[in-house]
Design a protein around this motif. Structure first.
Motif, PDB file in Angstrom:
ATOM      1  N   LYS A  25       0.784  -1.270   0.061  1.00 49.83           N
ATOM      2  CA  LYS A  25       0.151   0.074   0.063  1.00 49.83           C
ATOM      3  C   LYS A  25       0.758   1.313  -0.021  1.00 49.83           C
ATOM      4  N   VAL A  26       2.253   0.918   0.456  1.00 49.38           N
ATOM      5  CA  VAL A  26       2.826   2.198   0.378  1.00 49.38           C
ATOM      6  C   VAL A  26       4.280   1.628  -0.004  1.00 49.38           C
ATOM      7  N   TYR A  43      10.539   2.499 -11.908  1.00 56.42           N
ATOM      8  CA  TYR A  43      10.066   1.082 -11.470  1.00 56.42           C
ATOM      9  C   TYR A  43       9.253   1.019 -10.393  1.00 56.42           C
ATOM     10  N   ALA A  44       9.445   1.767  -9.668  1.00 56.13           N
ATOM     11  CA  ALA A  44       8.604   1.824  -8.107  1.00 56.13           C
ATOM     12  C   ALA A  44       7.339   2.568  -8.581  1.00 56.13           C
ATOM     13  N   ARG A  49       1.640   2.040  -9.430  1.00 59.46           N
ATOM     14  CA  ARG A  49       0.291   2.044 -10.437  1.00 59.46           C
ATOM     15  C   ARG A  49      -0.566   0.768 -10.502  1.00 59.46           C
ATOM     16  N   ARG A  50       0.329  -0.350 -10.791  1.00 62.74           N
ATOM     17  CA  ARG A  50      -0.450  -1.495 -10.853  1.00 62.74           C
ATOM     18  C   ARG A  50      -1.024  -2.159  -9.332  1.00 62.74           C
ATOM     19  N   GLN A  51      -0.392  -1.713  -8.343  1.00 64.87           N
ATOM     20  CA  GLN A  51      -0.911  -2.179  -7.143  1.00 64.87           C
ATOM     21  C   GLN A  51      -1.893  -1.040  -6.469  1.00 64.87           C
ATOM     22  N   VAL A 102      -0.614   7.749 -10.779  1.00 64.65           N
ATOM     23  CA  VAL A 102      -0.016   7.226  -9.578  1.00 64.65           C
ATOM     24  C   VAL A 102       0.011   8.506  -8.451  1.00 64.65           C
ATOM     25  N   ARG A 103      -0.592   7.704  -7.502  1.00 65.93           N
ATOM     26  CA  ARG A 103      -0.521   8.760  -6.020  1.00 65.93           C
ATOM     27  C   ARG A 103       0.843   8.762  -5.713  1.00 65.93           C
TER      28      ARG A 103
END
Length: 161
Positions: A25-26, A43-44, A49-51, A102-103
């Motif tokens: 989540k983080v 990469y992160a 984005r995917r998670q 992306v947040r």
């Protein structure tokens, strides 16, 4: 007991790491302006984005005692680096806004990179840490930030070449 009723405890599996979510989540990523840190951030960001996770970009402002002795305004220099990094992150986010969502948050901490990233991961309750591979030859002897984070064993650590 059928498989649906089994818990990690009943199966003899360790339970200390699970935070009660599927996936991170983080995600904390260390950025310092180097090419490897930008690759790690990319990469992160994809992982976040995917998670559907929060991407926490962290810059650790070094404390340079030697520079202070020479009269250099160290905190001003590291603040400028932080502002430049934030500007680059914002520009990239704006360019990709319609493509990817992306947040993200940008954080700065003071200290050495290892201690700063540990503090950031603890303070932000990180589920994963992503860093770029060290580009310094001396780290093969002393140990890179990435190796030290892995050895700390507190979060999954991904090292991006």
């Amino acid at each position: 007991m059928n498989d649906e009723q089994r818990t990690p405890e009943s199966a003899g599996l360790p339970t200390g790491f699970e935070r009660g979510t599927d996936g991170p989540k983080v995600i904390v990523v260390g950025v310092d302006g180097s090419e490897s840190s930008w690759r790690a951030a990319s990469y992160a960001a994809g992982l976040a984005r995917r998670q559907h996770a929060l991407l926490a970009l962290v810059y650790v402002q070094p404390i340079l005692a030697g520079s202070a002795a020479l009269g250099a305004p160290v905190s001003d220099v590291t603040e400028e680096v932080a502002e430049e990094l934030l500007g680059e992150i914002r520009a990239t986010t704006e360019r990709l806004r319609d493509v990817y969502s992306v947040r993200w948050e940008f954080h700065t901490f003071r200290g050495d990179p290892f201690s700063g990233l540990v503090r950031a991961a603890d303070d932000l309750k990180a589920d994963a840490v992503v860093v770029g591979a060290s580009e310094r030859a001396g780290h093969r002897i002393v140990g890179s930030v990435a190796v030290r984070l892995v050895k700390a064993g507190r979060w999954p650590v991904t090292v991006v070449p």
